[in-house]
Design a protein around this motif. Structure first.
Motif, mmCIF file in Angstrom:
data_model
loop_
_atom_site.group_PDB
_atom_site.id
_atom_site.type_symbol
_atom_site.label_atom_id
_atom_site.label_comp_id
_atom_site.label_asym_id
_atom_site.label_seq_id
_atom_site.Cartn_x
_atom_site.Cartn_y
_atom_site.Cartn_z
ATOM 1 N N PHE A 12 5.470 -5.690 -0.499
ATOM 2 C CA PHE A 12 4.415 -5.610 0.719
ATOM 3 C C PHE A 12 5.154 -5.867 2.118
ATOM 4 O O PHE A 12 5.546 -7.117 2.320
ATOM 5 N N TYR A 13 4.714 -5.195 2.766
ATOM 6 C CA TYR A 13 4.836 -5.735 4.226
ATOM 7 C C TYR A 13 4.323 -5.277 5.705
ATOM 8 O O TYR A 13 3.817 -4.328 5.824
ATOM 9 N N GLU A 14 3.093 -6.500 6.467
ATOM 10 C CA GLU A 14 2.674 -6.435 7.493
ATOM 11 C C GLU A 14 3.593 -5.553 8.477
ATOM 12 O O GLU A 14 4.353 -6.433 9.197
ATOM 13 N N GLU A 15 2.775 -4.541 8.781
ATOM 14 C CA GLU A 15 3.364 -4.054 10.696
ATOM 15 C C GLU A 15 3.352 -5.201 11.818
ATOM 16 O O GLU A 15 3.968 -5.161 12.237
ATOM 17 N N GLU A 16 2.821 -5.925 11.704
ATOM 18 C CA GLU A 16 2.973 -7.069 12.902
ATOM 19 C C GLU A 16 3.758 -7.795 12.565
ATOM 20 O O GLU A 16 4.567 -8.431 13.873
ATOM 21 N N HIS A 17 4.548 -8.283 11.036
ATOM 22 C CA HIS A 17 5.785 -8.468 11.363
ATOM 23 C C HIS A 17 7.125 -7.584 11.684
ATOM 24 O O HIS A 17 8.030 -8.448 11.346
ATOM 25 N N LYS A 18 6.928 -7.010 11.907
ATOM 26 C CA LYS A 18 8.267 -5.660 11.668
ATOM 27 C C LYS A 18 9.197 -6.114 12.528
ATOM 28 O O LYS A 18 10.547 -6.010 11.830
ATOM 29 N N GLU A 19 9.242 -6.443 13.578
ATOM 30 C CA GLU A 19 9.986 -7.205 14.070
ATOM 31 C C GLU A 19 10.919 -8.145 13.908
ATOM 32 O O GLU A 19 11.641 -8.082 13.954
ATOM 33 N N ARG A 20 9.963 -9.217 13.078
ATOM 34 C CA ARG A 20 10.848 -10.242 12.687
ATOM 35 C C ARG A 20 11.769 -10.034 11.755
ATOM 36 O O ARG A 20 13.278 -10.261 11.643
ATOM 37 N N LEU A 23 14.451 -7.788 12.694
ATOM 38 C CA LEU A 23 16.233 -9.348 13.485
ATOM 39 C C LEU A 23 16.644 -9.748 11.808
ATOM 40 O O LEU A 23 17.922 -9.737 12.358
ATOM 41 N N SER A 24 15.986 -10.016 11.475
ATOM 42 C CA SER A 24 16.292 -10.141 9.693
ATOM 43 C C SER A 24 17.591 -9.261 9.052
ATOM 44 O O SER A 24 17.981 -9.398 7.708
ATOM 45 N N GLY A 25 16.765 -7.934 9.182
ATOM 46 C CA GLY A 25 17.568 -7.073 8.944
ATOM 47 C C GLY A 25 17.149 -6.752 7.203
ATOM 48 O O GLY A 25 17.594 -5.870 6.133
ATOM 49 N N SER A 26 15.678 -6.659 7.170
ATOM 50 C CA SER A 26 14.954 -6.448 5.781
ATOM 51 C C SER A 26 13.769 -6.529 5.860
ATOM 52 O O SER A 26 13.016 -5.873 5.182
ATOM 53 N N TRP A 27 14.191 -5.377 6.818
ATOM 54 C CA TRP A 27 12.844 -3.735 6.880
ATOM 55 C C TRP A 27 13.232 -2.730 5.853
ATOM 56 O O TRP A 27 14.060 -2.313 7.087
ATOM 57 N N PRO A 28 13.321 -2.918 5.100
ATOM 58 C CA PRO A 28 12.946 -1.622 4.227
ATOM 59 C C PRO A 28 12.647 -0.036 4.682
ATOM 60 O O PRO A 28 11.549 0.333 5.552
ATOM 61 N N GLY A 29 14.104 1.188 4.380
ATOM 62 C CA GLY A 29 13.451 2.287 4.737
ATOM 63 C C GLY A 29 12.594 3.010 4.247
ATOM 64 O O GLY A 29 12.053 4.187 4.005
ATOM 65 N N ASP A 30 12.081 2.573 3.342
ATOM 66 C CA ASP A 30 10.689 3.385 2.594
ATOM 67 C C ASP A 30 9.358 3.078 2.151
ATOM 68 O O ASP A 30 9.069 3.302 1.227
ATOM 69 N N LEU A 31 9.243 2.076 3.586
ATOM 70 C CA LEU A 31 7.762 2.252 3.304
ATOM 71 C C LEU A 31 6.867 3.147 3.479
ATOM 72 O O LEU A 31 6.905 4.160 3.935
ATOM 73 N N ILE A 32 5.848 2.963 2.501
ATOM 74 C CA ILE A 32 4.502 3.655 2.112
ATOM 75 C C ILE A 32 3.590 2.887 2.967
ATOM 76 O O ILE A 32 2.866 1.964 2.313
ATOM 77 N N GLU A 33 2.661 3.911 3.303
ATOM 78 C CA GLU A 33 1.219 3.086 4.361
ATOM 79 C C GLU A 33 -0.005 3.175 2.640
ATOM 80 O O GLU A 33 0.686 3.903 2.607
ATOM 81 N N VAL A 34 -0.462 1.893 2.796
ATOM 82 C CA VAL A 34 -1.516 1.556 1.085
ATOM 83 C C VAL A 34 -2.458 0.959 2.779
ATOM 84 O O VAL A 34 -2.383 0.476 2.969
ATOM 85 N N SER A 35 -3.242 1.000 1.864
ATOM 86 C CA SER A 35 -4.838 0.503 2.013
ATOM 87 C C SER A 35 -5.037 -0.948 2.150
ATOM 88 O O SER A 35 -4.314 -1.580 0.905
ATOM 89 N N ARG A 36 -5.968 -1.780 2.154
ATOM 90 C CA ARG A 36 -5.718 -2.890 2.874
ATOM 91 C C ARG A 36 -7.083 -3.220 1.198
ATOM 92 O O ARG A 36 -6.322 -4.234 0.287
ATOM 93 N N ASP A 37 -7.516 -2.388 0.545
ATOM 94 C CA ASP A 37 -8.004 -2.365 -0.994
ATOM 95 C C ASP A 37 -6.587 -2.176 -2.328
ATOM 96 O O ASP A 37 -7.146 -3.061 -3.066
ATOM 97 N N ASP A 38 -5.740 -2.024 -1.497
ATOM 98 C CA ASP A 38 -4.755 -1.248 -2.299
ATOM 99 C C ASP A 38 -3.817 -2.763 -2.126
ATOM 100 O O ASP A 38 -3.299 -3.621 -3.304
ATOM 101 N N PHE A 39 -3.766 -3.189 -0.920
ATOM 102 C CA PHE A 39 -3.467 -4.514 -0.411
ATOM 103 C C PHE A 39 -3.756 -5.531 -1.851
ATOM 104 O O PHE A 39 -2.974 -6.798 -2.373
#
Length: 142
Positions: A12-20, A23-39
């Motif tokens: 899982f990846y939180e959008e609010e940390h996307k910038e970090r 910067l580290s080159g670890s933001w995947p290109g295949d992200l799918i938005e999921v609900s908080r319940d799924d998380f």
């Protein structure tokens, strides 16, 4: 808070940390938005015999761990345990300890091997194949 799931990273990846992540080159290109319940449901520990993996829709799902992985992990755990017990017995530490013939250095090493056996006993093989096996103690230099 927008939460994304990466099927390729199974994470899982939180959008609010996307910038970090960017910067580290670890933001995947295949992200799918999921609900908080799924998380909440899939972000924690899996039920026994299950593991988190991408489902048919590429969203997180609990999948049954194939029994052969669990059986392999049990066999590997037994192999590690047998090897440790054999090493301990070859050193004759239990007998030497009972007779008071174990040096301080041998006691320390014996304890490390007993700690290793304890760590093996604590392994939850239902997490197979993703098991982090403990490392046996290093043998002292001769």
């Amino acid at each position: 808070m927008k939460i994304n799931y990466s099927p390729s990273k199974n994470a899982f990846y939180e959008e609010e940390h996307k910038e970090r992540y960017l910067l580290s080159g670890s933001w995947p290109g295949d992200l799918i938005e999921v609900s908080r319940d799924d998380f909440i449901e899939y972000g924690g520990n899996p039920p026994e015999g299950k593991t988190r993996a991408p489902g048919p829709d590429n969203k997180p799902a609990w999948l049954t761990i194939p029994l052969d992985f669990v059986e392999q992990a049990k066999a590997e755990n037994k192999r590690h345990t047998d090897e440790a017990n054999n090493y301990i017995n070859e050193q004759q530490w239990p007998s030497k300890l009972m007779l008071g013939r174990l040096s301080d250095d041998e006691k320390l090493l014996f304890n490390k091997w007993l700690d290793y056996l304890d760590a093996l006993k604590e392994i939850d093989v239902s997490g197979a194949p993703d098991i982090l096996w403990p490392t046996p103690p290093a043998e002292p230099a001769s």
